[in-house]
Design a protein around this motif. Structure first.
Motif, PDB file in Angstrom:
ATOM      1  N   LEU A 253       0.835  -1.188   0.000  1.00 41.15           N
ATOM      2  CA  LEU A 253       0.000   0.000   0.000  1.00 41.15           C
ATOM      3  C   LEU A 253       0.878   1.248   0.000  1.00 41.15           C
ATOM      4  O   LEU A 253       0.603   2.209  -0.731  1.00 41.15           O
ATOM      5  CB  LEU A 253      -0.923   0.004   1.215  1.00 41.15           C
TER       6      LEU A 253
ATOM      7  N   SER B 145      -4.541   4.518   5.819  1.00 43.38           N
ATOM      8  CA  SER B 145      -5.626   3.527   5.826  1.00 43.38           C
ATOM      9  C   SER B 145      -6.540   3.728   7.031  1.00 43.38           C
ATOM     10  O   SER B 145      -7.724   3.408   6.974  1.00 43.38           O
ATOM     11  CB  SER B 145      -5.050   2.106   5.846  1.00 43.38           C
TER      12      SER B 145
ATOM     13  N   ARG C 285     -13.198   3.763   4.362  1.00 44.30           N
ATOM     14  CA  ARG C 285     -12.918   2.358   4.039  1.00 44.30           C
ATOM     15  C   ARG C 285     -13.099   2.068   2.558  1.00 44.30           C
ATOM     16  O   ARG C 285     -12.290   1.356   1.948  1.00 44.30           O
ATOM     17  CB  ARG C 285     -13.829   1.463   4.877  1.00 44.30           C
TER      18      ARG C 285
ATOM     19  N   VAL D 282     -10.109   3.153   0.629  1.00 45.48           N
ATOM     20  CA  VAL D 282      -8.962   2.275   0.852  1.00 45.48           C
ATOM     21  C   VAL D 282      -9.104   1.001   0.023  1.00 45.48           C
ATOM     22  O   VAL D 282      -8.152   0.554  -0.631  1.00 45.48           O
ATOM     23  CB  VAL D 282      -8.826   1.919   2.346  1.00 45.48           C
TER      24      VAL D 282
ATOM     25  N   MET E 209      -6.642  -0.446  -2.907  1.00 45.07           N
ATOM     26  CA  MET E 209      -6.083  -1.795  -2.823  1.00 45.07           C
ATOM     27  C   MET E 209      -6.447  -2.620  -4.059  1.00 45.07           C
ATOM     28  O   MET E 209      -5.623  -3.359  -4.603  1.00 45.07           O
ATOM     29  CB  MET E 209      -6.582  -2.499  -1.567  1.00 45.07           C
TER      30      MET E 209
ATOM     31  N   TRP F 151     -12.101  -6.282   3.628  1.00 42.61           N
ATOM     32  CA  TRP F 151     -11.067  -5.636   4.435  1.00 42.61           C
ATOM     33  C   TRP F 151     -11.699  -4.608   5.373  1.00 42.61           C
ATOM     34  O   TRP F 151     -12.579  -3.853   4.982  1.00 42.61           O
ATOM     35  CB  TRP F 151     -10.046  -4.947   3.527  1.00 42.61           C
TER      36      TRP F 151
ATOM     37  N   SER G 170      -9.498  -3.269   8.432  1.00 47.02           N
ATOM     38  CA  SER G 170      -8.463  -2.501   9.104  1.00 47.02           C
ATOM     39  C   SER G 170      -7.197  -3.334   9.141  1.00 47.02           C
ATOM     40  O   SER G 170      -7.256  -4.564   9.084  1.00 47.02           O
ATOM     41  CB  SER G 170      -8.914  -2.168  10.531  1.00 47.02           C
ATOM     42  N   TYR G 171      -6.029  -2.682   9.246  1.00 45.12           N
ATOM     43  CA  TYR G 171      -4.799  -3.420   9.515  1.00 45.12           C
ATOM     44  C   TYR G 171      -4.685  -3.745  11.004  1.00 45.12           C
ATOM     45  O   TYR G 171      -3.888  -4.593  11.400  1.00 45.12           O
ATOM     46  CB  TYR G 171      -3.575  -2.624   9.071  1.00 45.12           C
TER      47      TYR G 171
END
Length: 360
Positions: free
Chosen positions: A59, A262, A267, A270, A274, A293, A295-296
């Motif tokens: 990313l 991110s 969202r 993001v 991606m 997806w 969140s990290y």
């Protein structure tokens, strides 16, 4: 249905991991690979990816945050321990894994350093321990003698299971009666529904799809157990950091910026970015899972590392006898020296190179 790995393999897995990390430590000392060559340091970082996923490093690259540093994908990894072993032996220039695997590798005298947290657990990104709606399992003690399916033994999921049992007053002898089993994540929900296992550990898209299908309920989640915490770090060898400090600084700071981007970006935007990255890299992947997806899950701003994120696993592994007690110091395992992130740096990512802007 893939063959399940029985609990008899728990210690064997950890023993093999220990042996492989000894080899990794020896390999790191040789300095093989891009990081060891070239006066002035390398500007190309070799790494392994994950099919259908965009890791924070990718990313950062897609957002233009790595500046003159380029990523060179050399293939996809099969697990976090394998990924950091590849970095330690010089086959790649960085790798990422659950912090327990990092501690395990470092305890075998492998000259690696964690440089930034890259994934973790929060209210949106977590692993749940699920049972069938009609399961008789409701408490920690109900897990004695039960099969718990998870992706890898000796890693995050097994650690969370042990901590859950410990916190509910079970002795070590009792804890060992719960039976962790390794099986492919894509088979976990099906194995649970077919009653081949009693509990299934599910996260991400597999968790969300299983919940959409119904018929299961959570016994507990790692977020409920420990709250928000960073769970894994990127590592580089000490040799690489010594020979390529500017490259390391650009890389780590760029990843930190991507993590914060991110976190603060809608969202949907993001996910759009991606998806664009996956399509452009041309690896014949399905980008559809990216829609799940959330969140990290990195807890600290900019992925900065603190003692507590590694001490948890030092204590866990030491209690199990998997590393020498009191010989591994958390502060020696990481550095924030190369993380130059400042809040304003997360703003205004580089524009997309595609005809359609991300998030439009």
């Amino acid at each position: 249905m893939s063959k399940l790995t029985t609990s008899a393999n728990r210690r064997q897995f950890l023993t093999l991991l220990g042996l492989s990390t000894l080899a990794a430590g020896c390999g790191a000392a040789t300095g093989n690979g891009a990081g060891a060559a070239g006066k002035g340091g390398t500007k190309t970082l070799r790494y392994q990816g994950w099919t259908g996923s965009v890791i924070p490093a990718e990313l950062a690259d897609g957002l233009g945050y790595l500046e003159d540093v380029k990523l060179k994908w050399v293939g996809n990894t099969i697990s976090g321990p394998q990924d950091i072993q590849s970095a330690a032996t010089g086959q790649t220039d960085f790798g990422g894994a659950f912090n327990g695997a990092v501690v395990k590798l470092a305890s075998r005298n492998s000259a690696i350093k964690s440089v930034i947290s890259y994934y973790g657990v929060d209210r949106r990104e977590y692993n749940g321990y699920y049972v069938l709606d009609d399961s008789p399992i409701h408490t920690a003690r109900d897990l004695l003698g039960k099969k718990v399916g998870m992706n890898t033994l000796g890693a995050h999921s097994e650690a969370m299971l042990d901590i859950f049992l410990q916190r509910h007053g079970l002795s070590q002898e009792e804890i060992e009666k719960a039976e962790p089993l390794a099986l492919p994540p894509v088979n976990t929900a099906q194995s649970l529904r077919q009653k081949q296992i009693d509990v299934g550990v599910l996260g991400g898209i597999l968790r969300d799809k299983a919940l959409e299908s119904g018929g299961i309920r959570p016994l507990f989640t790692d977020y409920e157990l420990l709250g928000a915490f960073s769970a894994g770090t990127y590592v580089m060898t000490e040799r690489f950091l010594e020979q390529n400090p500017d490259t390391a600084r650009t890389f780590v700071t760029g990843v930190a910026r991507a993590i914060e981007w991110s976190r603060t970006t809608p969202r949907e935007e993001v996910i759009d970015r991606m998806t664009e990255i996956v399509k452009k890299r041309g690896r014949k992947e399905d980008a559809a899972p990216l829609q799940y997806w959330h969140s990290y899950g990195v807890a600290e701003t900019g992925g900065r590392i603190s003692d507590k994120e590694l001490q948890l696993w030092i204590d866990w592994l030491g209690k199990r006898g998997d590393i020498p007690k009191d010989e591994v110091k958390a502060s020696a395992l990481y550095t924030n020296e190369f993380n130059g992130y400042r809040h304003q740096q997360a703003q205004s990512p580089a524009p997309s190179h595609s005809a359609t802007k991300s998030g439009s």
